[in-house]
Design a protein around this motif. Structure first.
Motif, PDB file in Angstrom:
ATOM      1  N   GLU A 243      13.634 -14.613 -12.531  1.00 53.34           N
ATOM      2  CA  GLU A 243      13.620 -14.318 -13.976  1.00 53.34           C
ATOM      3  C   GLU A 243      12.524 -15.074 -14.736  1.00 53.34           C
ATOM      4  OE1 GLU A 243      16.941 -14.548 -17.365  1.00 53.34           O
ATOM      5  OE2 GLU A 243      17.690 -14.083 -15.365  1.00 53.34           O
ATOM      6  N   ASP A 244      12.434 -16.386 -14.480  1.00 46.46           N
ATOM      7  CA  ASP A 244      11.456 -17.195 -15.235  1.00 46.46           C
ATOM      8  C   ASP A 244      10.022 -16.786 -14.896  1.00 46.46           C
ATOM      9  OD1 ASP A 244      13.470 -18.495 -16.394  1.00 46.46           O
ATOM     10  OD2 ASP A 244      13.306 -20.336 -15.198  1.00 46.46           O
ATOM     11  N   THR A 245       9.787 -16.611 -13.582  1.00 44.29           N
ATOM     12  CA  THR A 245       8.431 -16.243 -13.159  1.00 44.29           C
ATOM     13  C   THR A 245       8.071 -14.873 -13.714  1.00 44.29           C
ATOM     14  OG1 THR A 245       8.939 -17.417 -11.125  1.00 44.29           O
ATOM     15  CG2 THR A 245       6.933 -16.129 -11.134  1.00 44.29           C
ATOM     16  N   GLY A 246       9.041 -13.960 -13.654  1.00 43.74           N
ATOM     17  CA  GLY A 246       8.817 -12.613 -14.184  1.00 43.74           C
ATOM     18  C   GLY A 246       8.483 -12.668 -15.668  1.00 43.74           C
ATOM     19  N   ALA A 247       9.231 -13.498 -16.403  1.00 46.48           N
ATOM     20  CA  ALA A 247       8.997 -13.608 -17.849  1.00 46.48           C
ATOM     21  C   ALA A 247       7.585 -14.124 -18.118  1.00 46.48           C
ATOM     22  CB  ALA A 247      10.038 -14.529 -18.476  1.00 46.48           C
ATOM     23  N   ARG A 248       7.130 -15.044 -17.287  1.00 47.17           N
ATOM     24  CA  ARG A 248       5.785 -15.607 -17.477  1.00 47.17           C
ATOM     25  C   ARG A 248       4.714 -14.528 -17.253  1.00 47.17           C
ATOM     26  NH1 ARG A 248       2.695 -20.555 -14.716  1.00 47.17           N
ATOM     27  NH2 ARG A 248       1.020 -20.519 -16.238  1.00 47.17           N
ATOM     28  N   VAL A 249       4.906 -13.768 -16.190  1.00 46.31           N
ATOM     29  CA  VAL A 249       3.940 -12.695 -15.897  1.00 46.31           C
ATOM     30  C   VAL A 249       3.921 -11.685 -17.053  1.00 46.31           C
ATOM     31  CG1 VAL A 249       3.486 -10.714 -14.369  1.00 46.31           C
ATOM     32  CG2 VAL A 249       4.034 -12.945 -13.388  1.00 46.31           C
ATOM     33  N   ILE A 250       5.107 -11.382 -17.560  1.00 41.68           N
ATOM     34  CA  ILE A 250       5.182 -10.396 -18.645  1.00 41.68           C
ATOM     35  C   ILE A 250       4.515 -10.921 -19.916  1.00 41.68           C
ATOM     36  CG2 ILE A 250       6.829  -9.231 -20.186  1.00 41.68           C
ATOM     37  CD1 ILE A 250       6.350  -8.017 -17.332  1.00 41.68           C
TER      38      ILE A 250
ATOM     39  N   LYS B 151     -11.058  -4.543 -17.995  1.00 39.67           N
ATOM     40  CA  LYS B 151     -10.690  -4.211 -19.370  1.00 39.67           C
ATOM     41  C   LYS B 151     -10.323  -2.724 -19.501  1.00 39.67           C
ATOM     42  CE  LYS B 151     -13.388  -7.904 -21.496  1.00 39.67           C
ATOM     43  NZ  LYS B 151     -12.535  -8.917 -20.908  1.00 39.67           N
ATOM     44  N   PRO B 152      -9.271  -2.328 -18.767  1.00 35.14           N
ATOM     45  CA  PRO B 152      -8.910  -0.909 -18.757  1.00 35.14           C
ATOM     46  C   PRO B 152      -8.350  -0.454 -20.101  1.00 35.14           C
ATOM     47  CG  PRO B 152      -7.194  -2.184 -17.695  1.00 35.14           C
ATOM     48  CD  PRO B 152      -8.307  -3.151 -18.000  1.00 35.14           C
ATOM     49  N   LEU B 153      -8.518   0.819 -20.376  1.00 33.97           N
ATOM     50  CA  LEU B 153      -7.888   1.392 -21.572  1.00 33.97           C
ATOM     51  C   LEU B 153      -6.383   1.437 -21.395  1.00 33.97           C
ATOM     52  CD1 LEU B 153      -9.982   4.593 -22.359  1.00 33.97           C
ATOM     53  CD2 LEU B 153      -9.890   2.481 -23.666  1.00 33.97           C
ATOM     54  N   LEU B 154      -5.982   1.650 -20.155  1.00 31.15           N
ATOM     55  CA  LEU B 154      -4.570   1.893 -19.852  1.00 31.15           C
ATOM     56  C   LEU B 154      -4.134   1.012 -18.689  1.00 31.15           C
ATOM     57  CD1 LEU B 154      -2.002   3.719 -20.041  1.00 31.15           C
ATOM     58  CD2 LEU B 154      -3.154   5.298 -18.477  1.00 31.15           C
ATOM     59  N   LEU B 155      -3.018   0.303 -18.872  1.00 33.01           N
ATOM     60  CA  LEU B 155      -2.432  -0.469 -17.777  1.00 33.01           C
ATOM     61  C   LEU B 155      -1.103   0.179 -17.403  1.00 33.01           C
ATOM     62  CD1 LEU B 155      -2.378  -3.014 -15.927  1.00 33.01           C
ATOM     63  CD2 LEU B 155      -1.157  -4.180 -17.754  1.00 33.01           C
ATOM     64  N   LEU B 156      -0.975   0.545 -16.146  1.00 36.83           N
ATOM     65  CA  LEU B 156       0.265   1.131 -15.640  1.00 36.83           C
ATOM     66  C   LEU B 156       0.918   0.096 -14.737  1.00 36.83           C
ATOM     67  CD1 LEU B 156      -1.190   4.641 -14.750  1.00 36.83           C
ATOM     68  CD2 LEU B 156       0.228   4.066 -16.737  1.00 36.83           C
ATOM     69  N   ALA B 157       2.187  -0.189 -14.978  1.00 34.24           N
ATOM     70  CA  ALA B 157       2.850  -1.218 -14.176  1.00 34.24           C
ATOM     71  C   ALA B 157       4.175  -0.674 -13.648  1.00 34.24           C
ATOM     72  CB  ALA B 157       3.075  -2.475 -15.024  1.00 34.24           C
ATOM     73  N   ASP B 158       4.311  -0.689 -12.325  1.00 38.16           N
ATOM     74  CA  ASP B 158       5.523  -0.162 -11.692  1.00 38.16           C
ATOM     75  C   ASP B 158       6.387  -1.325 -11.218  1.00 38.16           C
ATOM     76  OD1 ASP B 158       7.431   1.390 -10.521  1.00 38.16           O
ATOM     77  OD2 ASP B 158       6.070   2.491  -9.208  1.00 38.16           O
ATOM     78  N   GLU B 159       7.446  -1.601 -11.940  1.00 35.46           N
ATOM     79  CA  GLU B 159       8.341  -2.726 -11.632  1.00 35.46           C
ATOM     80  C   GLU B 159       7.559  -4.020 -11.411  1.00 35.46           C
ATOM     81  OE1 GLU B 159      11.569  -2.976 -11.562  1.00 35.46           O
ATOM     82  OE2 GLU B 159      12.233  -0.903 -11.628  1.00 35.46           O
ATOM     83  N   PRO B 160       6.757  -4.447 -12.379  1.00 40.46           N
ATOM     84  CA  PRO B 160       5.881  -5.607 -12.145  1.00 40.46           C
ATOM     85  C   PRO B 160       6.634  -6.908 -11.901  1.00 40.46           C
ATOM     86  CG  PRO B 160       5.880  -5.011 -14.481  1.00 40.46           C
ATOM     87  CD  PRO B 160       6.614  -3.919 -13.751  1.00 40.46           C
ATOM     88  N   THR B 161       7.911  -6.962 -12.303  1.00 37.99           N
ATOM     89  CA  THR B 161       8.660  -8.205 -12.085  1.00 37.99           C
ATOM     90  C   THR B 161       9.744  -8.012 -11.020  1.00 37.99           C
ATOM     91  OG1 THR B 161      10.222  -7.640 -13.851  1.00 37.99           O
ATOM     92  CG2 THR B 161       8.309  -8.953 -14.469  1.00 37.99           C
ATOM     93  N   GLY B 162       9.709  -6.861 -10.358  1.00 38.68           N
ATOM     94  CA  GLY B 162      10.784  -6.511  -9.417  1.00 38.68           C
ATOM     95  C   GLY B 162      10.994  -7.514  -8.300  1.00 38.68           C
ATOM     96  N   ASN B 163       9.928  -8.207  -7.893  1.00 37.98           N
ATOM     97  CA  ASN B 163      10.059  -9.152  -6.780  1.00 37.98           C
ATOM     98  C   ASN B 163       9.971 -10.603  -7.243  1.00 37.98           C
ATOM     99  OD1 ASN B 163      10.527  -7.560  -4.561  1.00 37.98           O
ATOM    100  ND2 ASN B 163       8.368  -7.022  -4.332  1.00 37.98           N
ATOM    101  N   LEU B 164      10.170 -10.817  -8.536  1.00 35.00           N
ATOM    102  CA  LEU B 164      10.018 -12.181  -9.054  1.00 35.00           C
ATOM    103  C   LEU B 164      11.335 -12.669  -9.644  1.00 35.00           C
ATOM    104  CD1 LEU B 164       6.629 -11.664 -10.960  1.00 35.00           C
ATOM    105  CD2 LEU B 164       6.960 -12.401  -8.593  1.00 35.00           C
TER     106      LEU B 164
END
Ligand SMILES: Nc1ncnc2c1ncn2[C@@H]1O[C@H](COP(=O)(O)OP(=O)(O)OP(=O)(O)O)[C@@H](O)[C@H]1O
Length: 258
Positions: free
Chosen positions: A206-213, A191-204
């Motif tokens: 489109e549909d899978t990336g959208a789900r993760v997002i 339960k972090p105060l801050l989430l940092l995400a570096d290209e979290p969908t870069g290797n996914l």
């Protein structure tokens, strides 16, 4: 852990509690704030000025996207905000606490308790199952928590990202989208105060990336987490509450120009 480090971590913990007690967007102040950040390094005999007077603030439950060309300094900024690198000038404040002056122990403790990071390449430990990968993050952040509780919380986090049936799978037995969901569960289980995400969908795809997002946004809203993400994906950037652009080490707000 020395006395000062404990004090610093306690301060961060208090900041977290204060923020949790308040309504997002109320007068709690930003979760993360960069003030006049400069970052330079010397490489191959040349001085590089990578970040130039960067100012940024992200509130609890706010999602901010950073877009910009390759090499413009996006990852460098994320590393500074995560306390994984040090600015050469300016201040980074998390929950009102300046991290720029913390020593290595204090920074490590701060990261464990306060920041979740999601990487493009998942960065899961290959020899650990999904459950163990998530549990380990919690065990490190909460050393006093009992193992059964840790495992229960890790299982719940994996269930929330739809991986109830994959607890005992190793990373190489999972698809990219599944691995990234494990990465998300691992980043959010503390339960972090801050989430940092570096290209979290870069290797996914489109549909899978959208789900993760979708999952990431939902978890952030539910947990009141401030999210700062880097992306080349315009659709994803447009879904953020604010969109910033990095160009040659300088940050500008694009949201008001649309
Ligand atoms: N350790 C280092 N040594 C030398 N140069 C570096 C180092 N770290 C970063 N740089 C340089 O700093 C600049 C910014 O890099 P950074 O990774 O922050 O860019 P980015 O916007 O995240 O790029 P990308 O979108 O390609 O990931 C680049 O020119 C990079 O080559």
């Amino acid at each position: 852990m020395n006395y000062e480090a404990n004090r610093a971590a306690d301060h961060v913990d208090r900041g977290r509690e204060n923020l949790r007690d308040r309504t997002p967007g109320a007068d709690a102040g930003p979760v993360v704030e960069a003030k006049g950040i400069n970052f330079g390094l010397r490489s191959a005999g040349e001085d590089l000025h990578i970040l130039k007077d960067v100012n940024l603030a992200v509130d609890a439950a706010e999602v901010v996207a950073i877009v910009g060309p390759s090499g413009s300094g996006k990852t460098s900024l994320l590393m500074l905000l995560a306390g994984l690198d040090r600015a050469t000038g300016g201040q980074v404040l998390i929950a009102g606490k300046e991290i720029t002056g913390l020593n290595e122990d204090e920074l490590a403790r701060f990261r464990r308790n306060t920041v979740g990071i999601l990487f493009q390449n998942f960065h899961l430990i290959p020899s650990l199952t999904a459950l163990e990968n998530v549990a380990l993050a919690l065990e490190i952040a909460q050393p006093k928590m009992k193992l059964p509780e840790i495992r229960e919380a890790a299982a719940k986090a994996l269930e929330e990202v739809g991986l109830k049936e994959r607890l005992t799978h190793l990373p190489n037995m999972m698809s990219g989208g599944e691995q990234q969901r494990v990465g998300l569960a691992r980043a959010m289980v503390t339960k972090p105060l801050l989430l940092l995400a570096d290209e979290p969908t870069g290797n996914l795809d489109e549909d899978t990336g959208a789900r993760v997002i979708d999952l990431m946004f939902n978890m952030a809203r539910e947990q009141n987490t401030a999210v700062l993400l880097i992306t080349h994906d315009r659709q994803l950037a447009n879904r953020a509450d604010r969109k910033l652009t990095m160009a040659r080490g300088q940050l500008a707000d694009l949201s008001e120009q649309q």
